[in-house]
Design a protein around this motif. Sequence first.
Motif, PDB file in Angstrom:
ATOM      1  N   ALA D 212     -61.428 -22.951  11.495  1.00 26.09           N
ATOM      2  CA  ALA D 212     -61.946 -23.232  10.155  1.00 26.09           C
ATOM      3  C   ALA D 212     -63.221 -22.440   9.896  1.00 26.09           C
ATOM      4  O   ALA D 212     -63.423 -21.886   8.803  1.00 26.09           O
ATOM      5  CB  ALA D 212     -62.212 -24.733   9.999  1.00 26.09           C
ATOM      6  N   GLN D 216     -63.823 -19.495   7.105  1.00 26.43           N
ATOM      7  CA  GLN D 216     -64.925 -19.530   6.144  1.00 26.43           C
ATOM      8  C   GLN D 216     -65.743 -18.248   6.204  1.00 26.43           C
ATOM      9  O   GLN D 216     -66.120 -17.676   5.180  1.00 26.43           O
ATOM     10  CB  GLN D 216     -65.822 -20.742   6.440  1.00 26.43           C
ATOM     11  CG  GLN D 216     -66.910 -20.964   5.418  1.00 26.43           C
ATOM     12  CD  GLN D 216     -66.353 -21.262   4.046  1.00 26.43           C
ATOM     13  OE1 GLN D 216     -65.618 -22.222   3.861  1.00 26.43           O
ATOM     14  NE2 GLN D 216     -66.663 -20.409   3.066  1.00 26.43           N
ATOM     15  N   ILE D 248     -55.251 -31.572  14.223  1.00 20.99           N
ATOM     16  CA  ILE D 248     -56.428 -31.858  13.395  1.00 20.99           C
ATOM     17  C   ILE D 248     -57.189 -30.576  13.075  1.00 20.99           C
ATOM     18  O   ILE D 248     -57.604 -30.351  11.937  1.00 20.99           O
ATOM     19  CB  ILE D 248     -57.311 -32.916  14.086  1.00 20.99           C
ATOM     20  CG1 ILE D 248     -56.499 -34.212  14.239  1.00 20.99           C
ATOM     21  CG2 ILE D 248     -58.584 -33.177  13.284  1.00 20.99           C
ATOM     22  CD1 ILE D 248     -57.128 -35.247  15.138  1.00 20.99           C
ATOM     23  N   GLU D 249     -57.349 -29.723  14.061  1.00 21.39           N
ATOM     24  CA  GLU D 249     -58.008 -28.453  13.765  1.00 21.39           C
ATOM     25  C   GLU D 249     -57.155 -27.573  12.848  1.00 21.39           C
ATOM     26  O   GLU D 249     -57.689 -26.800  12.055  1.00 21.39           O
ATOM     27  CB  GLU D 249     -58.331 -27.717  15.061  1.00 21.39           C
ATOM     28  CG  GLU D 249     -59.620 -28.235  15.667  1.00 21.39           C
ATOM     29  CD  GLU D 249     -59.597 -28.216  17.162  1.00 21.39           C
ATOM     30  OE1 GLU D 249     -58.709 -28.898  17.747  1.00 21.39           O
ATOM     31  OE2 GLU D 249     -60.437 -27.534  17.745  1.00 21.39           O
ATOM     32  N   PHE D 251     -55.321 -28.759  10.500  1.00 23.29           N
ATOM     33  CA  PHE D 251     -55.558 -29.351   9.171  1.00 23.29           C
ATOM     34  C   PHE D 251     -56.918 -28.904   8.630  1.00 23.29           C
ATOM     35  O   PHE D 251     -57.058 -28.598   7.442  1.00 23.29           O
ATOM     36  CB  PHE D 251     -55.482 -30.877   9.286  1.00 23.29           C
ATOM     37  CG  PHE D 251     -55.461 -31.604   7.975  1.00 23.29           C
ATOM     38  CD1 PHE D 251     -54.578 -31.254   6.961  1.00 23.29           C
ATOM     39  CD2 PHE D 251     -56.322 -32.678   7.755  1.00 23.29           C
ATOM     40  CE1 PHE D 251     -54.553 -31.957   5.746  1.00 23.29           C
ATOM     41  CE2 PHE D 251     -56.300 -33.384   6.555  1.00 23.29           C
ATOM     42  CZ  PHE D 251     -55.425 -33.015   5.547  1.00 23.29           C
ATOM     43  N   GLU D 252     -57.918 -28.833   9.486  1.00 23.10           N
ATOM     44  CA  GLU D 252     -59.235 -28.367   9.039  1.00 23.10           C
ATOM     45  C   GLU D 252     -59.173 -26.910   8.576  1.00 23.10           C
ATOM     46  O   GLU D 252     -59.867 -26.508   7.639  1.00 23.10           O
ATOM     47  CB  GLU D 252     -60.268 -28.507  10.170  1.00 23.10           C
ATOM     48  CG  GLU D 252     -61.696 -28.266   9.684  1.00 23.10           C
ATOM     49  CD  GLU D 252     -62.702 -28.050  10.817  1.00 23.10           C
ATOM     50  OE1 GLU D 252     -62.271 -27.853  11.972  1.00 23.10           O
ATOM     51  OE2 GLU D 252     -63.913 -28.070  10.537  1.00 23.10           O
ATOM     52  N   TYR D 255     -57.636 -27.006   5.234  1.00 25.79           N
ATOM     53  CA  TYR D 255     -58.652 -27.591   4.344  1.00 25.79           C
ATOM     54  C   TYR D 255     -59.643 -26.519   3.878  1.00 25.79           C
ATOM     55  O   TYR D 255     -59.981 -26.429   2.695  1.00 25.79           O
ATOM     56  CB  TYR D 255     -59.387 -28.709   5.094  1.00 25.79           C
ATOM     57  CG  TYR D 255     -60.675 -29.157   4.466  1.00 25.79           C
ATOM     58  CD1 TYR D 255     -60.693 -30.033   3.378  1.00 25.79           C
ATOM     59  CD2 TYR D 255     -61.904 -28.694   4.951  1.00 25.79           C
ATOM     60  CE1 TYR D 255     -61.888 -30.437   2.809  1.00 25.79           C
ATOM     61  CE2 TYR D 255     -63.097 -29.087   4.385  1.00 25.79           C
ATOM     62  CZ  TYR D 255     -63.092 -29.959   3.315  1.00 25.79           C
ATOM     63  OH  TYR D 255     -64.275 -30.349   2.737  1.00 25.79           O
ATOM     64  N   LYS D 259     -60.198 -25.421   0.037  1.00 25.27           N
ATOM     65  CA  LYS D 259     -61.546 -25.612  -0.518  1.00 25.27           C
ATOM     66  C   LYS D 259     -62.079 -24.327  -1.141  1.00 25.27           C
ATOM     67  O   LYS D 259     -62.805 -24.357  -2.132  1.00 25.27           O
ATOM     68  CB  LYS D 259     -62.467 -26.057   0.629  1.00 25.27           C
ATOM     69  CG  LYS D 259     -63.870 -26.362   0.225  1.00 25.27           C
ATOM     70  CD  LYS D 259     -64.649 -26.900   1.425  1.00 25.27           C
ATOM     71  CE  LYS D 259     -65.865 -26.056   1.683  1.00 25.27           C
ATOM     72  NZ  LYS D 259     -66.683 -26.562   2.783  1.00 25.27           N
ATOM     73  N   ALA D 319     -59.904 -37.436   7.290  1.00 27.54           N
ATOM     74  CA  ALA D 319     -58.944 -36.372   7.574  1.00 27.54           C
ATOM     75  C   ALA D 319     -57.746 -36.898   8.371  1.00 27.54           C
ATOM     76  O   ALA D 319     -56.595 -36.582   8.063  1.00 27.54           O
ATOM     77  CB  ALA D 319     -59.631 -35.243   8.350  1.00 27.54           C
TER      78      ALA D 319
END
Lengths: 328, 328, 328, 328
Positions: D212, D216, D248-249, D251-252, D255, D259, D319
């Motif tokens: 993530a 970014q 989970i990572e 999904f981040e 995300y 965003k 999350a």
Amino acid sequence: MPSTQRYGAGIWHFATYVDRYATDGYGDPRSVIDAIDLAGQVRDLSVVDLNYPFFGGSFTNEQVKEALDRNNLGVIGITPEIYTREFAKGAFTNPDPGVRRHAHELISEAADVVRYFGADYVKLWPGQDGWDYPFQVDHGALWKNSLDGVGLLASENPDLKFVIEYKPREPRVHMSFDSVSRTLLGIERIGLPNVGILLDFGHALFGGESPADSAQLAIDYGRLFGMDVNDNLRQWDDDMVAGTVHPIELFEFFYTLRKNNWEGVWQLDQFPFREDSVEAANHAIDFLKAADRGLDKLDFAAVQAAQDRHDALGALALAQQALFSSYE
Amino acid sequence: MPSTQRYGAGIWHFATYVDRYATDGYGDPRSVIDAIDLAGQVRDLSVVDLNYPFFGGSFTNEQVKEALDRNNLGVIGITPEIYTREFAKGAFTNPDPGVRRHAHELISEAADVVRYFGADYVKLWPGQDGWDYPFQVDHGALWKNSLDGVGLLASENPDLKFVIEYKPREPRVHMSFDSVSRTLLGIERIGLPNVGILLDFGHALFGGESPADSAQLAIDYGRLFGMDVNDNLRQWDDDMVAGTVHPIELFEFFYTLRKNNWEGVWQLDQFPFREDSVEAANHAIDFLKAADRGLDKLDFAAVQAAQDRHDALGALALAQQALFSSYE
Amino acid sequence: MPSTQRYGAGIWHFATYVDRYATDGYGDPRSVIDAIDLAGQVRDLSVVDLNYPFFGGSFTNEQVKEALDRNNLGVIGITPEIYTREFAKGAFTNPDPGVRRHAHELISEAADVVRYFGADYVKLWPGQDGWDYPFQVDHGALWKNSLDGVGLLASENPDLKFVIEYKPREPRVHMSFDSVSRTLLGIERIGLPNVGILLDFGHALFGGESPADSAQLAIDYGRLFGMDVNDNLRQWDDDMVAGTVHPIELFEFFYTLRKNNWEGVWQLDQFPFREDSVEAANHAIDFLKAADRGLDKLDFAAVQAAQDRHDALGALALAQQALFSSYE
Amino acid sequence: MPSTQRYGAGIWHFATYVDRYATDGYGDPRSVIDAIDLAGQVRDLSVVDLNYPFFGGSFTNEQVKEALDRNNLGVIGITPEIYTREFAKGAFTNPDPGVRRHAHELISEAADVVRYFGADYVKLWPGQDGWDYPFQVDHGALWKNSLDGVGLLASENPDLKFVIEYKPREPRVHMSFDSVSRTLLGIERIGLPNVGILLDFGHALFGGESPADSAQLAIDYGRLFGMDVNDNLRQWDDDMVAGTVHPIELFEFFYTLRKNNWEGVWQLDQFPFREDSVEAANHAIDFLKAADRGLDKLDFAAVQAAQDRHDALGALALAQQALFSSYE
């Protein structure tokens, strides 16, 4: 039928910590009594593992028991602190026989505390027993001392269980009891019925093991005496909140326990350096409960059939569905 | 007195390789005969380990022997190829019993080749036996199959030695015989005298072991039947040239062997993807000879005294001096 | 011609340590004055890097200077302690703007200490700036705060140099300035001439970098303002004694510095938890001197010619010979 | 409103593989046409990335287009094979200028194929550009060649985009474009608008990055031109099925894309060595769709508020709930 699964935590989960940088600590020091009162605030905690000596002051067994009672907490194990300054070069394997004797005395005292509280075991985590550099130690002698030290305690206290919690490293660059296999090899060599393994999910991950495989192996040797969970990035013992990084492998770990009818406490071994410790415990237990419900839902026969074909995707589809749909 | 240390190499050291990217290979294919003729050009090589079936064509034992003879090479071991396409889901642990049987047959043939060449052992490297995904396998069943497969061979061929070469992973994400301890645990369970370990220095490093400690442990169980060396960055089985990254730990490994009067061949298991294979072998053997001379020079009693104090810097000062001053 | 190479050390090399297990410390606490007096016992140490505030008591600059003078030690840098309890969730990137301001003030004070001692730089090691968990931070905002914090200091103090010491992790699970490339990217974005890198050999190894490559890259950007060395197992910042695990890569690191005529101090950043700190420094400096002599002996043109062919074994043969034969 | 998210895959997902052990391959070879027909069986695939030259035979652009058309597949990118035998010592950085020229020619041809198919970019994965050993290369010269090679292509083909897919290592022990930061540093140095990053989730994980954060950073530099996903154990580029280890990572990661309103194709880069390739793609896309739905459900403002406090558990609770409850 409501789940009867019980949850526990190392009492250090509710302490504050220092490390080599924040030498002033990640919060004000707490006594074991403070920590117990925090543990009591967690939604579903039944038992704790207590460091011995009790930290943060001079407390009697009775005072600790009183604090536990008012929080409805029992004691599952006692962890003698055989990794402090005196034991910096080892407890069982210290080059100084006087220090080795002192480790023995401290653990013997811890055994009495186990008896006092009616706990399940003395937990041995010989984190300073190992080496840092090439050529530093005589590996044969070091390992022999490790086994002799544990063996003597187990033979002197046949009424108690001793559990060894292995870990690849930290604080030593390499720890003697480094893996599930090495520990089982040592336990078999010791040859006593009251020595077993406390399997830490994160230590197994960190060591490149599959925690589910480690659990199965320890069970097959009749040596899985306890367990605890947390999470990490597989490269260090980060002691993060369980389920936040590796939910699927954690579910496989619990799957293995249930499949083998292993019915002990599901404990937490987390170090919430910068988090609220009660919230960190609740967050983890929420996940553990989802895993527990997921196991109720999981079609074990279908998983077994997929595994019999080594069908990873077939088994995973069942597992992901059961776990994820159980998270509330 | 000149050293009597003998050196060996896996014959694949002199082959060319493919991987998942350079599918056209890092050089033109070579037959086992080509490889033997290259091995013969290395300055000090006495024995080789041969893959079976012989690669690069259809060769009889006699043809291979002739090539070995003209290069003054003996055979130390035979490595049956139980990690090719057919065995992609495992040899001993394949979900298909037919494939397991075929693995057994192939290894049994390899045993006859060992007899033909008067080699020391059948080398088992079950690199495809393991798992990739969480939930993929029944870990208990997988491990049982691993041990049953090796045990059957050892009991059927009591005149031969079988050595297991463990590795943490590759090509599987996790390999069943993953560490020295797991392998010893399995060997003890099998309970036969003719099963031992082939300890690969790089596999031990890769697995987070101290290779010296691994050697000592295998020796203490009477199971160190063979060894080979190479180097890597501790994160993968890079099979680089021995001594180019970890000279001090490699020296500690040889120190441990000599201290225990372990007198086998020092073998190479290198994959010189982009290097000249003869030069790569010579470069490594130059280092090994320096290590051999360094051991002659090393004050073993002084090292032991330092180790008895866990005095890393004292022991290292002796070791660094002895090793470095022996490199010519 | 005798070597003019100067050696230095972080003053914490001579302190004692705590960690999360040995909370009572690996020895009695020492003040900065005690540590300076120990540093003075090392055979060849010219300069030290000082933590600020001075540890172990309340000391004026004058008192510290007096201790340094009597030990013939100068000051190369000042390291403000922006990684203690207050900064547990970050210094430059703390979610609390008051804490960010305090970090700024503390570093500004450290800048005055640099001026007092005529040191080379303020060293920034924002070890608590980063994250632990997925989803914990807004990565864009975090990085912006990192750069804004450093940039403001550099613009307010154009007479001084600021060096950033990057590291992959610890104490945070992930540190913002995690690698040589990320740090250079940030420095280029800041765009000021007085911000550079303090390259720690062990941090580069730990991060999977080739320290020689990292040095070359920082030099090519004109940003290699300082360096220090130690050793580790590539998996953690073990801060072991330099040269004990990776002598060849350490030699390549120094080779790169000399090839580029980089003529700064060779510093130590070691944490001898269980070793005598003076002996640990001497042991490392003995190796560093061997490396220095090895560079005198090395045929740079021949190495360059081998490198122009990507001839690893040719270049290594030269390097191993030059280094090993220079160790006394 | 139904999701408009489009999914893609590298066509090699549907090929078979060899490695250094299973040199006979993990299945019968398939041509690019076979692979396209398999890709067409996946439930929701819109585009593929094609290796160039087309594998498994001699095929014209027209023949490939026909196969794509009948499977309703478009082309997102073309990946020239600059990592085969000829390029074993590098494409852009090969010590032989003739090989560097050939790499340039091959990529230029691939650029024409991009034009033919109206694809988005030429994908550069210079997996053989790097080094294996200490002292092997002149790091400054190697990096300069990397950038010159990419820069020349980008300047000669201003109508096209070039994306660089970085990876820490494999097949080289260290790859030049090893991380998001190094690659951005290089791209900024090249200074052309048509060079960007293809961010592989697994490569970022393997490199110790937070994917993530990597996304970014690349977005903040305007250089995130493409992405693909898979999974691994953080220690190697295992190219496992997305979502099976690190949901989970992953999904981040998604995300972060949403965003920032990054609206490209979600691609798969998986190597199902032992799995059915269509099933492996379906399994991954099922997870990706759950992630897509999870993002619809996720309270972005609440996540942002938690992140502004660096409140890991607060953000994670949101999350985990959104993701897990979206899996069907």
